[in-house]
Motif scaffolding. Sequence first.
Motif, PDB file in Angstrom:
ATOM      1  N   LYS A 129       0.808  -1.219   0.000  1.00  0.00           N
ATOM      2  CA  LYS A 129       0.000   0.000   0.000  1.00  0.00           C
ATOM      3  C   LYS A 129       0.846   1.276   0.000  1.00  0.00           C
ATOM      4  CE  LYS A 129      -4.032  -2.137   2.181  1.00  0.00           C
ATOM      5  NZ  LYS A 129      -3.761  -3.439   1.676  1.00  0.00           N
ATOM      6  N   ILE A 130       1.869   1.267  -0.876  1.00  0.00           N
ATOM      7  CA  ILE A 130       2.677   2.466  -1.077  1.00  0.00           C
ATOM      8  C   ILE A 130       2.641   2.821  -2.558  1.00  0.00           C
ATOM      9  CG2 ILE A 130       4.157   2.177   0.932  1.00  0.00           C
ATOM     10  CD1 ILE A 130       6.231   0.909  -0.774  1.00  0.00           C
ATOM     11  N   ARG A 131       3.099   4.022  -2.902  1.00  0.00           N
ATOM     12  CA  ARG A 131       2.896   4.528  -4.261  1.00  0.00           C
ATOM     13  C   ARG A 131       4.141   4.545  -5.133  1.00  0.00           C
ATOM     14  NH1 ARG A 131      -0.402   9.872  -4.214  1.00  0.00           N
ATOM     15  NH2 ARG A 131      -0.310   9.393  -6.412  1.00  0.00           N
ATOM     16  N   ARG A 132       5.309   4.232  -4.560  1.00  0.00           N
ATOM     17  CA  ARG A 132       6.526   4.238  -5.368  1.00  0.00           C
ATOM     18  C   ARG A 132       7.592   3.347  -4.742  1.00  0.00           C
ATOM     19  NH1 ARG A 132       5.594   8.255  -2.774  1.00  0.00           N
ATOM     20  NH2 ARG A 132       4.552   9.319  -4.469  1.00  0.00           N
ATOM     21  N   PHE A 133       8.394   2.748  -5.599  1.00  0.00           N
ATOM     22  CA  PHE A 133       9.524   1.933  -5.157  1.00  0.00           C
ATOM     23  C   PHE A 133      10.775   2.401  -5.888  1.00  0.00           C
ATOM     24  CE2 PHE A 133       6.068  -1.220  -4.608  1.00  0.00           C
ATOM     25  CZ  PHE A 133       6.308  -1.630  -3.313  1.00  0.00           C
ATOM     26  N   PRO A 134      11.843   2.723  -5.158  1.00  0.00           N
ATOM     27  CA  PRO A 134      13.119   2.950  -5.838  1.00  0.00           C
ATOM     28  C   PRO A 134      13.593   1.626  -6.449  1.00  0.00           C
ATOM     29  CG  PRO A 134      13.153   3.838  -3.611  1.00  0.00           C
ATOM     30  CD  PRO A 134      11.924   2.999  -3.728  1.00  0.00           C
ATOM     31  N   VAL A 135      14.264   1.716  -7.579  1.00  0.00           N
ATOM     32  CA  VAL A 135      14.787   0.523  -8.257  1.00  0.00           C
ATOM     33  C   VAL A 135      16.302   0.547  -8.116  1.00  0.00           C
ATOM     34  CG1 VAL A 135      14.898  -0.758 -10.414  1.00  0.00           C
ATOM     35  CG2 VAL A 135      12.836   0.549  -9.856  1.00  0.00           C
ATOM     36  N   MET A 136      16.841  -0.532  -7.566  1.00  0.00           N
ATOM     37  CA  MET A 136      18.273  -0.613  -7.270  1.00  0.00           C
ATOM     38  C   MET A 136      18.922  -1.747  -8.058  1.00  0.00           C
ATOM     39  SD  MET A 136      18.653   1.714  -4.806  1.00  0.00           S
ATOM     40  CE  MET A 136      20.149   1.307  -3.931  1.00  0.00           C
ATOM     41  N   LYS A 137      20.122  -1.474  -8.570  1.00  0.00           N
ATOM     42  CA  LYS A 137      20.918  -2.505  -9.238  1.00  0.00           C
ATOM     43  C   LYS A 137      22.346  -2.385  -8.732  1.00  0.00           C
ATOM     44  CE  LYS A 137      22.188  -4.414 -13.671  1.00  0.00           C
ATOM     45  NZ  LYS A 137      22.030  -4.338 -15.117  1.00  0.00           N
ATOM     46  N   ASP A 138      22.859  -3.464  -8.188  1.00  0.00           N
ATOM     47  CA  ASP A 138      24.226  -3.495  -7.644  1.00  0.00           C
ATOM     48  C   ASP A 138      24.453  -2.379  -6.627  1.00  0.00           C
ATOM     49  OD1 ASP A 138      24.820  -5.681  -9.324  1.00  0.00           O
ATOM     50  OD2 ASP A 138      25.366  -4.321 -10.968  1.00  0.00           O
ATOM     51  N   GLY A 139      23.441  -2.129  -5.785  1.00  0.00           N
ATOM     52  CA  GLY A 139      23.562  -1.136  -4.732  1.00  0.00           C
ATOM     53  C   GLY A 139      23.408   0.309  -5.184  1.00  0.00           C
ATOM     54  N   LYS A 140      23.109   0.528  -6.448  1.00  0.00           N
ATOM     55  CA  LYS A 140      22.962   1.887  -6.976  1.00  0.00           C
ATOM     56  C   LYS A 140      21.517   2.148  -7.398  1.00  0.00           C
ATOM     57  CE  LYS A 140      27.272   3.100  -6.799  1.00  0.00           C
ATOM     58  NZ  LYS A 140      27.678   4.092  -5.845  1.00  0.00           N
ATOM     59  N   LEU A 141      21.056   3.362  -7.163  1.00  0.00           N
ATOM     60  CA  LEU A 141      19.738   3.785  -7.573  1.00  0.00           C
ATOM     61  C   LEU A 141      19.733   3.967  -9.091  1.00  0.00           C
ATOM     62  CD1 LEU A 141      16.882   4.811  -6.716  1.00  0.00           C
ATOM     63  CD2 LEU A 141      17.910   7.095  -6.578  1.00  0.00           C
ATOM     64  N   VAL A 142      18.896   3.189  -9.792  1.00  0.00           N
ATOM     65  CA  VAL A 142      18.847   3.268 -11.254  1.00  0.00           C
ATOM     66  C   VAL A 142      17.499   3.765 -11.768  1.00  0.00           C
ATOM     67  CG1 VAL A 142      20.639   1.527 -11.636  1.00  0.00           C
ATOM     68  CG2 VAL A 142      18.237   0.817 -11.489  1.00  0.00           C
ATOM     69  N   GLY A 143      16.512   3.869 -10.889  1.00  0.00           N
ATOM     70  CA  GLY A 143      15.207   4.325 -11.337  1.00  0.00           C
ATOM     71  C   GLY A 143      14.191   4.275 -10.221  1.00  0.00           C
ATOM     72  N   GLN A 144      12.964   4.534 -10.593  1.00  0.00           N
ATOM     73  CA  GLN A 144      11.852   4.476  -9.647  1.00  0.00           C
ATOM     74  C   GLN A 144      10.622   3.988 -10.398  1.00  0.00           C
ATOM     75  OE1 GLN A 144      10.828   7.540  -6.480  1.00  0.00           O
ATOM     76  NE2 GLN A 144       9.428   8.122  -8.092  1.00  0.00           N
ATOM     77  N   LEU A 145       9.902   3.086  -9.762  1.00  0.00           N
ATOM     78  CA  LEU A 145       8.655   2.604 -10.339  1.00  0.00           C
ATOM     79  C   LEU A 145       7.525   3.113  -9.470  1.00  0.00           C
ATOM     80  CD1 LEU A 145       7.504   0.709 -12.605  1.00  0.00           C
ATOM     81  CD2 LEU A 145       7.280  -0.996 -10.801  1.00  0.00           C
ATOM     82  N   SER A 146       6.623   3.860 -10.084  1.00  0.00           N
ATOM     83  CA  SER A 146       5.474   4.371  -9.336  1.00  0.00           C
ATOM     84  C   SER A 146       4.240   3.566  -9.714  1.00  0.00           C
ATOM     85  CB  SER A 146       5.246   5.851  -9.640  1.00  0.00           C
ATOM     86  OG  SER A 146       4.755   6.007 -10.958  1.00  0.00           O
ATOM     87  N   LEU A 147       3.239   3.677  -8.888  1.00  0.00           N
ATOM     88  CA  LEU A 147       1.968   3.033  -9.179  1.00  0.00           C
ATOM     89  C   LEU A 147       1.439   3.518 -10.523  1.00  0.00           C
ATOM     90  CD1 LEU A 147      -0.295   1.183  -8.246  1.00  0.00           C
ATOM     91  CD2 LEU A 147      -1.218   3.074  -6.931  1.00  0.00           C
ATOM     92  N   SER A 148       1.624   4.788 -10.816  1.00  0.00           N
ATOM     93  CA  SER A 148       1.182   5.345 -12.098  1.00  0.00           C
ATOM     94  C   SER A 148       1.911   4.701 -13.278  1.00  0.00           C
ATOM     95  CB  SER A 148       1.417   6.857 -12.135  1.00  0.00           C
ATOM     96  OG  SER A 148       0.674   7.487 -11.129  1.00  0.00           O
ATOM     97  N   ASP A 149       3.200   4.398 -13.111  1.00  0.00           N
ATOM     98  CA  ASP A 149       3.956   3.728 -14.179  1.00  0.00           C
ATOM     99  C   ASP A 149       3.343   2.369 -14.501  1.00  0.00           C
ATOM    100  OD1 ASP A 149       5.880   5.802 -14.297  1.00  0.00           O
ATOM    101  OD2 ASP A 149       7.108   4.843 -12.751  1.00  0.00           O
TER     102      ASP A 149
END
Length: 152
Positions: A119-139
């Motif tokens: 029940k949250i609206r966004r998740f940071p996307v991580m690859k190898d410990g680095k922030l590479v993107g964000q996935l939102s509910l809208s996406d």
Amino acid sequence: MVKSFQGVRVVEPKKTAAPILVQDHMSTNLVTFFPDDTIDHVLDLLTKRKISGAPVVDQSGNLVGIISEVDCLKEIIKGKYSNTPTFPGTVGEHMTKNVITLKPDLSLFDAAQLFLDKKIRRFPVMKDGKLVGQLSLSDVIRAFPKLKDTTW
């Protein structure tokens, strides 16, 4: 009487649809904030960019939290009680620190289930410990009408 001979039939392999992954639908041009940014700054940028939250990173670019409009409400309410028209509180004071992240190769369907479960609206996307993107509910919502012709 007509006889028909079709010969040897070749069985074509079944076509499997490529997996639908988070990395194909996440946002990569991210707005990020630092823990010492003010809530005034956050509210201004969220409004200008028409977004509802963003990752918080340290000076090295490491993910340390996430700030949302809901988190900003805490400072707005505090300002109402103290009759201050500005919101000098910092992101570090109001951000969510225990952030659930996704991997870019996660199925979009699994991510959709996490949106329902957490029940949250966004998740940071991580690859190898680095922030590479964000996935939102809208996406996720925007992705599925485009997929209606594919095999799920």
